[in-house]
Design a protein around this motif. Structure first.
Motif, PDB file in Angstrom:
ATOM      1  N   LYS A   1     -63.233  19.545  30.578  1.00 23.95           N
ATOM      2  CA  LYS A   1     -64.633  20.193  31.355  1.00 23.95           C
ATOM      3  C   LYS A   1     -64.711  21.434  30.793  1.00 23.95           C
ATOM      4  N   GLY A   2     -64.638  21.792  29.378  1.00 23.92           N
ATOM      5  CA  GLY A   2     -65.066  23.024  29.032  1.00 23.92           C
ATOM      6  C   GLY A   2     -63.944  23.892  28.936  1.00 23.92           C
ATOM      7  N   ILE A   3     -63.038  23.658  28.519  1.00 26.70           N
ATOM      8  CA  ILE A   3     -61.447  24.416  28.234  1.00 26.70           C
ATOM      9  C   ILE A   3     -61.506  25.286  27.015  1.00 26.70           C
ATOM     10  N   SER A   4     -60.898  26.338  27.348  1.00 29.65           N
ATOM     11  CA  SER A   4     -60.719  27.223  26.375  1.00 29.65           C
ATOM     12  C   SER A   4     -59.083  27.923  26.230  1.00 29.65           C
ATOM     13  N   LEU A   5     -58.652  27.930  25.083  1.00 31.49           N
ATOM     14  CA  LEU A   5     -57.186  28.735  25.060  1.00 31.49           C
ATOM     15  C   LEU A   5     -56.955  28.965  23.534  1.00 31.49           C
ATOM     16  N   THR A   6     -55.889  29.718  23.410  1.00 32.64           N
ATOM     17  CA  THR A   6     -55.682  30.412  22.292  1.00 32.64           C
ATOM     18  C   THR A   6     -53.962  30.197  21.962  1.00 32.64           C
ATOM     19  N   VAL A   7     -53.751  29.681  20.653  1.00 33.17           N
ATOM     20  CA  VAL A   7     -52.229  29.633  20.486  1.00 33.17           C
ATOM     21  C   VAL A   7     -52.155  30.377  19.056  1.00 33.17           C
ATOM     22  N   GLN A   8     -51.157  31.306  19.142  1.00 31.39           N
ATOM     23  CA  GLN A   8     -50.927  32.266  18.045  1.00 31.39           C
ATOM     24  C   GLN A   8     -49.881  31.577  17.031  1.00 31.39           C
ATOM     25  N   GLN A   9     -50.191  32.151  15.900  1.00 27.78           N
ATOM     26  CA  GLN A   9     -49.150  31.730  15.001  1.00 27.78           C
ATOM     27  C   GLN A   9     -47.791  31.652  15.120  1.00 27.78           C
ATOM     28  N   GLY A  10     -46.933  30.767  14.858  1.00 30.14           N
ATOM     29  CA  GLY A  10     -45.497  30.755  14.930  1.00 30.14           C
ATOM     30  C   GLY A  10     -45.074  30.663  16.439  1.00 30.14           C
ATOM     31  N   ASP A  11     -46.045  30.374  17.273  1.00 27.78           N
ATOM     32  CA  ASP A  11     -45.592  29.958  18.703  1.00 27.78           C
ATOM     33  C   ASP A  11     -45.019  28.652  19.005  1.00 27.78           C
TER      34      ASP A  11
END
Ligand code: ADP
Ligand code: ADP
Length: 226
Positions: free
Chosen positions: A21-31
């Motif tokens: 339903k309209g999700i946002s998230l960020t995953v950083q490099q190396g995580d």
């Protein structure tokens, strides 16, 4: 760029189910990132969109800056996927399973053969490379799925509830190898409905429920709240 930016992503299936339903998230490099949620939350739908198996109905996701909507083929090359269920042909040999996977990415056969050897050795499967996959133990089969997912040398490795119904011994061994892959620089996303599993492995975590991100934090902060 971050490894993954999900921006207002939506998926409504043909039957009207709003899985995202309209999700946002960020995953950083190396995580080593956990996506936690109960059955039906939308985890597999998200993974399906990231790996170009499912099309979104709104928003976008960028993998190292590459849009899954607009640059599907480029995005696919950056992803390695370990699915929930064992889905290789049990009558094929691990070496061939890996080489054929590389063929799917257009990797020349000579390079594919070198890589198959490298990853089958890394996953401690080399002595079984030319046996039929059905002769492998349960743990070896799981490791073969990881070796296969590494054949395109993905920058982002996604494991979709890879240990559902898998015993503790095999889980430990899988995590040993996946931790090694992460330590060598590959960003890893793990979906699970067990916090205990994510807890020991993951630095950051998002919780998804009914197609919505309800928590997006570090593992430390989440555990401190419980
Ligand atoms: P479509 O995306 O065109 O609906 P699918 O092959 O994905 O086609 O699914 C066909 C139908 O099967 C869906 O519309 C749905 O009713 C049902 N279906 C498939 N998978 C699931 C699931 N995981 N949960 C609920 N219904 C499902
Ligand atoms: P999870 O992986 O977290 O268990 P899913 O992404 O599989 O969640 O499912 C999210 C919602 O979308 C559920 O309600 C599920 O029944 C529905 N769903 C999943 N796949 C399909 C499909 N192909 N067609 C229709 N509905 C689906």
């Amino acid at each position: 760029a971050p490894a993954l930016v999900v921006d207002n992503l939506r998926k409504t299936y043909g039957n009207g189910v709003e899985a995202l339903k309209g999700i946002s998230l960020t995953v950083q490099q190396g995580d080593f990132f956990a996506l936690l949620g109960p059955n039906g939350a939308g985890k597999s739908t998200l993974i399906g969109i990231l790996s170009s198996l499912v099309s979104s109905t709104g928003g976008d996701a960028r993998i190292f800056g590459i849009s899954v909507n607009q640059q599907r083929n480029e995005a696919m090359k950056l992803i390695g996927l370990v699915p929930q269920e064992i889905n290789f042909n049990q009558f094929e040999k691990p070496f061939d399973i890996c080489v054929n996977e590389a063929g799917f990415y257009g990797i020349p056969r000579k390079i594919a053969a070198v890589r198959a050897e490298k990853y089958l050795k890394e996953l401690r499967l080399w002595d079984k490379a030319y046996h039929q996959a059905r002769e492998l133990s349960g743990g070896m089969k799981r490791r073969l799925m990881i070796a296969r997912a590494m054949m395109n040398e993905p920058r982002l490795l996604i494991l979709d509830e890879p240990t559902a119904g898998v015993d503790i011994e095999i889980r430990r061994s899988m995590w040993h190898f996946v931790s090694g892959i992460n330590a060598a620089g590959t960003t890893v996303i793990l979906t699970t409905h067990y916090l205990e599993e994510a807890e020991q492995l993951c630095r950051n975590i998002a919780i998804i429920d009914h197609g919505t991100i309800v928590e997006d934090t570090t593992m430390k902060r989440l555990l401190a709240k419980l």
